[in-house]
Design a protein around this motif. Structure first.
Motif, PDB file in Angstrom:
ATOM      1  N   PRO A  72       0.823  -1.213   0.000  1.00 52.52           N
ATOM      2  CA  PRO A  72       0.000   0.000   0.000  1.00 52.52           C
ATOM      3  C   PRO A  72       0.860   1.266   0.000  1.00 52.52           C
ATOM      4  O   PRO A  72       2.010   1.275   0.459  1.00 52.52           O
ATOM      5  CB  PRO A  72      -0.774  -0.108   1.319  1.00 52.52           C
ATOM      6  N   ALA A  73       0.288   2.332  -0.527  1.00 51.97           N
ATOM      7  CA  ALA A  73       0.943   3.643  -0.457  1.00 51.97           C
ATOM      8  C   ALA A  73       0.819   4.208   0.958  1.00 51.97           C
ATOM      9  O   ALA A  73       1.738   4.843   1.462  1.00 51.97           O
ATOM     10  CB  ALA A  73       0.307   4.605  -1.464  1.00 51.97           C
ATOM     11  N   VAL A  74      -0.320   3.963   1.582  1.00 48.33           N
ATOM     12  CA  VAL A  74      -0.577   4.533   2.908  1.00 48.33           C
ATOM     13  C   VAL A  74      -0.134   3.537   3.983  1.00 48.33           C
ATOM     14  O   VAL A  74      -0.565   2.387   3.987  1.00 48.33           O
ATOM     15  CB  VAL A  74      -2.075   4.885   3.059  1.00 48.33           C
ATOM     16  N   GLN A  75       0.753   4.000   4.862  1.00 48.37           N
ATOM     17  CA  GLN A  75       1.385   3.113   5.848  1.00 48.37           C
ATOM     18  C   GLN A  75       1.112   3.616   7.262  1.00 48.37           C
ATOM     19  O   GLN A  75       1.180   4.811   7.516  1.00 48.37           O
ATOM     20  CB  GLN A  75       2.895   3.097   5.623  1.00 48.37           C
ATOM     21  N   PRO A  76       0.852   2.701   8.180  1.00 49.34           N
ATOM     22  CA  PRO A  76       0.559   3.128   9.555  1.00 49.34           C
ATOM     23  C   PRO A  76       1.806   3.636  10.291  1.00 49.34           C
ATOM     24  O   PRO A  76       2.897   3.076  10.140  1.00 49.34           O
ATOM     25  CB  PRO A  76       0.024   1.858  10.215  1.00 49.34           C
ATOM     26  N   LEU A  94       5.432  12.608   4.339  1.00 53.60           N
ATOM     27  CA  LEU A  94       4.097  13.210   4.291  1.00 53.60           C
ATOM     28  C   LEU A  94       3.199  12.483   5.294  1.00 53.60           C
ATOM     29  O   LEU A  94       2.771  11.359   5.059  1.00 53.60           O
ATOM     30  CB  LEU A  94       3.514  13.102   2.878  1.00 53.60           C
ATOM     31  N   ILE A  96      -0.125  11.831   7.602  1.00 49.98           N
ATOM     32  CA  ILE A  96      -1.569  11.904   7.325  1.00 49.98           C
ATOM     33  C   ILE A  96      -2.315  11.445   8.562  1.00 49.98           C
ATOM     34  O   ILE A  96      -1.864  10.513   9.230  1.00 49.98           O
ATOM     35  CB  ILE A  96      -1.936  10.954   6.150  1.00 49.98           C
ATOM     36  N   PHE A 104      -0.821   8.053   9.828  1.00 47.96           N
ATOM     37  CA  PHE A 104      -0.282   7.296   8.705  1.00 47.96           C
ATOM     38  C   PHE A 104       0.726   8.170   7.962  1.00 47.96           C
ATOM     39  O   PHE A 104       0.880   9.348   8.282  1.00 47.96           O
ATOM     40  CB  PHE A 104      -1.412   6.907   7.739  1.00 47.96           C
ATOM     41  N   PHE A 106       2.201   8.737   3.681  1.00 44.96           N
ATOM     42  CA  PHE A 106       2.233   8.309   2.282  1.00 44.96           C
ATOM     43  C   PHE A 106       3.660   7.833   2.072  1.00 44.96           C
ATOM     44  O   PHE A 106       4.598   8.621   2.124  1.00 44.96           O
ATOM     45  CB  PHE A 106       1.901   9.482   1.369  1.00 44.96           C
ATOM     46  N   PHE A 139       5.809   9.071  -2.362  1.00 47.04           N
ATOM     47  CA  PHE A 139       5.696  10.509  -2.132  1.00 47.04           C
ATOM     48  C   PHE A 139       6.791  10.945  -1.178  1.00 47.04           C
ATOM     49  O   PHE A 139       6.947  10.363  -0.105  1.00 47.04           O
ATOM     50  CB  PHE A 139       4.318  10.862  -1.551  1.00 47.04           C
TER      51      PHE A 139
END
Lengths: 573, 573
Positions: A72-76, A94, A96, A104, A106, A139
């Motif tokens: 995934p692009a989004v990581q915890p 970045l 989030i 999270f 990116f 990113f």
């Protein structure tokens, strides 16, 4: 493809905010468009190029036995906290918050995610080694994104990670990736060098960068003309000159050098070459005392090498003019070893010199005919300087030349940095858990496109290497009204090219030849066939390779074979 | 691929937190792993399936003339503010601030970005129509992500956008996408229906959803057994019965129905079928006065249809028991049209009924033999009810059946919602700027994988349709020690399959047959060839299709042709 169904978003004007040629040409050729700072849309033509790079990367990774997955692009945040990078990674990460205010990021890279996957899935040494990779959007929130996709915030990257039981297995896996990278950049038709590099912030023991050579490159590279040795110019080793130090031949003489501060001034004043002079630089030692560094007048002290010396304070501190005056009784432009009783470190070249010229530790005075041991203390010796063009290559083969490069790939031996932090262990042969050893390997897929343009362009536009070209052959029917014969001949050639698997672009617009030529040159199609009424009547077409200076008339009979041969010659990736 | 170099991450246990079968099987078969809520890594086996879906989608989009591009995941807030969606879109929109505190989002969809690109690049009506698409990672911050990749937060989507000068061009472009979608899901080997749908929050005038039919689907679909008509069961039109209303045959009679509140109780008490009864429901009218709705006793009032009636208040309000008693003098279970002088709207079926049974507007009393016009006011008529199994299909062909579906695609006629907001205009034929008309078309690429499993599985695992199978044929050498003959035969078959372009998986592990069979069935390989010493001696191998109940012994001589024929029969995508 037909241009009528595959619009070219070419523009004539050079965009004002594009500083480097690849950025200018990518905008002008309609490969990309900017959405926001460092964030770009890939237009259809650009995407074709990007996908070709991706395909070569994928094939060679698979051939090397790496397994593709897709993370995934989004990581915890939790995983980044576990590795410690949530705190260490600066604002380039970045961050989030989701709707539940959970943190999270990116992903700018995937060491944490892959190591977490590994520790959950791989339990035994029997499953090692294993190399996993993905091709994915990353990113990095660059403070000053620029140069288009060269230093973008959102970009496409191939990142691979290998897991090993021991260092020798890591070394093998690393070599396999090194070889795969060499194949990839060779197939892509790029001039490149694998460059010894500092491993930087990712950590680890050994790393090499793959640089595409281009005059506009940000990095300076020293490479051997006689082998594949290459290194960042700051890191390349400067070897000791062959032979012994000559015996002293002159007496030391104090000469007046009024107002002389630089080596250039000194050489002009005394009519001697810089190779006969020794330059002195003072840094702070580990004991806070001044350390005198000596390099030949035409060489430069290398700060990275100096900082690694055991005698020198870390981080490196150059002595202030006041401290220098206190220790030497002179200004920085008039220093030398004569009379100095502290630590003296001479570069390997300097220690082989006799009868040299150096500062007299008194403003406006120098010594000539200075010799170590006789006139001053015998110095300690180290590799202190940056290499220069013509130096012998450190690997013993050939001499060094200089080039500039654009980093497009990087291979690292990570060691246990992440596997230890995340406790990624397998059961070893003896049944005991063993923390695994890792390598990581990246290619900036979107950056490769820009680097290829930096290396391959002229004043008319891009010149794609065959393997990256969005289309191999442009077919251009020209002439007012486009007679039925011209149209049919163009259509037939286009269909025949497609039938044998050659990506062709038929320019079926009702445009003037100049417009069509300019577009095809701008977008860099390697081969162009122009079909006109006049040549057709003579049973001919006009061919021109993108790097050719002249057109070639080719008989229509046998044209396809002639083109295929030409494509084979120039490589098709 | 060899299992020794392509590890299968299969697990035996059904994961506790996986509610639906596709989620369970995707975890058990080692297709995906969870990284965080609604965020999944695709393991190598899963990625092969995902890429196969992607390839079919790409081919059909290209064939339909759509141009692929690649837009960024991270989008600037400004564009969303321009369309108004920065405010409208709820917390599903993952909002991000960069290091300079500028606002962005992780794109859940790309209408704004593509419309912005369009308005910058496309200037003339001559460049229309144009359809652009991408296959890209999206993020929707679902409040309750679940069912694995079926309702994930990060997911892979194909999104296409078409631009037109007028509605008739939009209609053509829409039809081209509809046809492409039909090809895609047909090629993927899925049972599906294109379903008439509400266009929901994206807005626009006409839309259809593509649903993969599966018992576990979230959506109820009504479809014709005699045509390709299908609609969301809430939206399907209920036609008027054929023929005229029969003449009254009975006198209206007031009958005591003590304690009777429901149609079921009434039918049991009076020994009549529900088809002879009329159910009354009261809603608020536009003038706040009660409106009496009449549907047949075995039908249900459809709230979506009711709300669209001009006589009825929006949003729909069902009258409270107090309001009903005030207007009718009775409880909700005893209502009817007799004696009511307000607005009465009867369903198309009800208005064709004679001699029906209905409430008497007095608790514990009903009327039998009621007839419109004679015993109560002649009602207004509307399509008020939800369709039921066996209803005639609204398109006049066949009757309706019910199914459950999983939405995997959606085609929209957007109209000018975004083009007007962002002022995306081209120069029209008359030289004047004209706002373009848009369509948008999505396929949930990662969701297709889960939907395919929901439709195609058994108690042993996944049964991949040919076009999505990660491998077509599993080659399993078995027997203690794997004799050289068995190994060689397996290797030869594996190589021969690869040589003719068939994706084969050679299970070269030293595992028991039961383990190998279970793995291959779990991961759903369509064809399996088992090679054993005993059969080999007889010149045979054992074949079994994934849906077969029994093994088939096949001669080794001609085996490859036999397999190719079998693959052709079952489709290879």
């Amino acid at each position: 493809m037909r241009v009528s169904r595959f619009p070219l978003f070419t523009v004539k004007e050079t965009p004002a905010d594009a500083e480097v040629i690849s950025h200018q040409l990518m905008l002008r050729a309609g490969l990309i468009r900017k959405l926001a700072a460092g964030i770009y849309t890939w237009l259809p033509l650009g995407l074709r190029v990007l996908r070709k790079v991706e395909a070569v990367v994928r094939e060679e990774m698979n051939r090397a036995g790496a397994l593709e997955l897709f993370m995934p692009a989004v990581q915890p945040a939790e995983l980044w906290q576990e590795s410690g990078r949530w705190q260490q990674y600066g604002p380039e990460l970045l961050r989030i918050k989701d709707r539940h205010q959970r943190e999270f990021c990116f992903g700018p890279t995937h060491e944490e995610v892959i190591t977490d996957l590994f520790r959950r899935e791989i339990k035994s040494y029997k499953q090692l080694p294993i190399t996993l990779y993905q091709i994915q959007t990353k990113f990095r929130d660059e403070i000053r994104p620029r140069f288009g996709v060269m230093r973008a915030r959102e970009f496409l990257m191939k990142d691979a990670y290998s897991f090993h039981l021991d260092q020798s297995s890591l070394q093998e896996g690393y070599q396999a990736m090194y070889d795969a990278y060499s194949c990839i950049f060779t197939r892509l038709g790029l001039l490149f060098r694998a460059v010894l590099a500092d491993s930087g912030s990712i950590g680890g023991s050994r790393s090499q960068e793959f640089h595409v050579l281009a005059d506009s490159g940000e990095d300076a590279i020293a490479f051997s003309t006689g082998s594949d040795y290459a290194a960042n110019v700051e890191l390349a080793e400067a070897l000791a000159p062959m032979g012994e130090r000559p015996a002293p031949g002159e007496a030391m003489t104090r000469v007046s050098t009024p107002g002389i501060k630089t080596i250039a001034e000194l050489c002009a004043f005394l009519h001697i070459p810089a190779e006969r002079t020794v330059k002195a630089v003072v840094v702070e030692g580990v004991d806070e005392q001044p350390v005198l560094l000596l390099v030949r007048g035409d060489h430069e002290v290398n700060a990275i090498k100096t900082e690694k010396l055991p005698q020198v304070k870390t981080p490196l501190v150059f002595a202030s003019p006041d401290a220098i005056r206190a220790a030497f009784g002179a200004s920085p432009g008039s220093l030398g070893a004569v009379g100095f009783s502290g630590v003296i470190i001479a570069d390997r070249t300097v220690v082989k010199m006799a009868d040299f010229v150096t500062g007299a530790n008194a403003d406006d005075w120098h010594f000539t005919g200075v010799n170590f041991g006789r006139d001053c203390l015998e110095p300690e010796v180290a590799d202190l300087r940056s290499v220069v063009e013509g130096d012998p290559s450190p690997d013993g083969h050939g001499t060094l030349a200089m080039a500039r490069g654009i980093e497009v790939g990087h291979v690292f031996q990570l060691g246990q940095k992440y596997s230890a932090a995340l406790n990624a262990a397998v059961q070893g042969e003896d049944g005991q858990p063993e923390i695994v050893t890792m390598g990581c390997y990246g290619i900036g897929v979107s950056r490769v496109v820009a680097a290829a343009i930096e290396q391959n362009h002229d004043e008319r536009g891009i010149i794609w290497p065959a393997a990256m070209a969005p289309f191999q052959v442009a077919v251009l029917p020209i002439g007012a009204g486009r007679s039925a014969a011209v149209r049919e001949a163009a259509e037939a050639l286009y269909q025949n090219l497609l039938a044998v698997g050659i990506d062709a672009l038929l320019d079926d617009r009702d445009a003037r030849p100049g417009v069509m030529f300019a577009d095809m040159e701008l977008i860099g199609i390697p081969h162009r066939v122009v079909i006109s009424e006049r040549n057709l009547t003579a049973g001919q077409v006009e061919y021109r390779g993108r790097r050719d200076v002249d057109n070639t008339l080719v008989a229509r009979a046998g044209l396809l074979d002639w083109l295929r041969e030409r494509l084979e010659m120039t490589g098709r990736g």
